[in-house]
Design an enzyme around this catalytic site. Structure first.
Site, mmCIF file in Angstrom:
data_model
loop_
_atom_site.group_PDB
_atom_site.id
_atom_site.type_symbol
_atom_site.label_atom_id
_atom_site.label_comp_id
_atom_site.label_asym_id
_atom_site.label_seq_id
_atom_site.Cartn_x
_atom_site.Cartn_y
_atom_site.Cartn_z
ATOM 1 N N CYS A 127 86.513 147.342 117.484
ATOM 2 C CA CYS A 127 86.955 148.144 116.328
ATOM 3 C C CYS A 127 88.470 148.365 116.427
ATOM 4 O O CYS A 127 89.238 147.426 116.291
ATOM 5 C CB CYS A 127 86.167 149.448 116.274
ATOM 6 S SG CYS A 127 86.446 150.412 114.770
ATOM 7 N N ASP A 179 80.123 144.080 107.095
ATOM 8 C CA ASP A 179 81.097 145.116 107.441
ATOM 9 C C ASP A 179 81.871 145.485 106.188
ATOM 10 O O ASP A 179 82.779 144.767 105.769
ATOM 11 C CB ASP A 179 82.036 144.592 108.525
ATOM 12 C CG ASP A 179 82.948 145.662 109.093
ATOM 13 O OD1 ASP A 179 83.253 146.634 108.367
ATOM 14 O OD2 ASP A 179 83.345 145.533 110.259
ATOM 15 N N HIS A 201 79.412 146.526 110.725
ATOM 16 C CA HIS A 201 80.465 146.886 111.661
ATOM 17 C C HIS A 201 79.832 147.441 112.938
ATOM 18 O O HIS A 201 78.742 147.987 112.916
ATOM 19 C CB HIS A 201 81.377 147.940 111.031
ATOM 20 C CG HIS A 201 82.597 148.239 111.842
ATOM 21 N ND1 HIS A 201 83.691 147.410 111.870
ATOM 22 C CD2 HIS A 201 82.897 149.279 112.656
ATOM 23 C CE1 HIS A 201 84.617 147.924 112.657
ATOM 24 N NE2 HIS A 201 84.152 149.050 113.160
#
Length: 294
Positions: free
Chosen positions: A174, A231, A263
């Site tokens: 991330c 995502d 995600h």
């Protein structure tokens, strides 16, 4: 610059909580509202992986850097020298147990893995229960230049801990995925990188003057990007543009997209975890590192 900083914060928010993707006005309104659930909740105890430290040397250390002592967690085989080094870059939630476990998994594969607390000057996200507060109060105050310097310090420290000075890699998740791309362009010592669903584009700001899309032609090492087709915080159009930029630059980097993955599909402690994609991504990462070592 305030508008651009807010836009960057909104993009961070989108990538963490795709189901709540908002326009700028909605983002500001949501940040102002109390009680927004932390993205790491609820913890999925049934899927969280726990890797034993048997046969490993693990622990916490501090590295002298500008502005103080940088706390790091490390894991390495209990014996051996000139170990290949992997820097493990956190999500926005700090070096919690999931990131530490990733280090132990890498150590069992023969790596010296180091996860630095890159927010230590700005605050501890593990003590905050509001995503908006983490992003605005901590993450938005962390300059990329500071992150690059701290990672450089970790790379140097690794050579005093049995790490091979000639083989350095980086992986991140991330927020750390974006950092992975940037660091591969920053440090010419890097041999390999794997970026897990890191944002590739955004609005420049004083803290984040460039994004991965801007440095696709400046990578010192090949990077494997692992992304989820579902995502909502990182549009596939952005991923495709990054792939095109890499191809135009003649880069050895590549991007793999898992069509049905959201995600944070590797985050085994969160509801976003997808076992099949996470395991395949881990296999691809190890193979990617091995290719650069051969």
């Amino acid at each position: 610059m305030k508008n651009m900083d807010t836009e960057t914060d909104r993009q961070q928010f989108d990538s963490l909580l795709p189901a709540a993707r908002l326009d700028r006005r909605g983002f500001v309104t949501t940040l102002a509202a109390a009680g927004f659930a932390l993205a790491v909740q609820p913890v999925q105890a049934s899927t969280a992986i726990s890797t034993e430290a048997t046969g490993l040397s693990t622990g916490d250390a501090n590295i002298a850097v500008e502005g103080g002592a940088l706390p790091v967690y490390f894991a390495r085989p209990a014996s051996g020298a000139k170990l290949p080094v992997v820097l493990v870059v956190q999500e926005i939630f700090g070096v919690h147990e999931y990131i530490r476990d990733v280090c132990r998994r890498l150590a069992h594969q023969g790596y010296l893995a180091i996860a630095p607390e890159l927010f230590f000057r700005q605050g501890d996200p593990r003590t905050i229960e509001n995503v908006g507060e983490i992003i605005q109060g901590i993450v938005s105050k962390v300059p990329d230049a500071q992150v690059m310097a701290d990672l450089d310090a970790c790379a140097t420290w690794a050579t005093t801990q049995g790490g091979d000075p000639d083989w350095l890699a980086i992986t991140g998740f991330c927020w750390g995925g974006r950092v992975t791309w940037l660091y591969a362009a920053h440090n010419p010592r890097v041999k390999s990188g794997v970026a897990w669903y890191g944002r590739v584009d955004g609005v420049p700001s004083d803290m984040t003057p460039q994004h991965p899309m801007d440095i696709a032609d400046a990578l010192h090492a090949p990077v494997l990007g692992l992304y989820g087709g579902q995502d909502q915080g990182i549009p596939l159009t952005d991923v495709d543009m990054m792939r095109e930029a890499l191809e135009k630059a003649g880069s050895r980097s590549t991007i793999h997209v898992y069509p049905d993955a959201p995600h944070a599909f590797h985050a085994d402690y969160r509801p976003s975890y997808r076992k099949a994609e996470a395991e395949d991504g881990w296999k691809r990462m190890l193979e990617w590192f091995a290719q650069q070592r051969s």
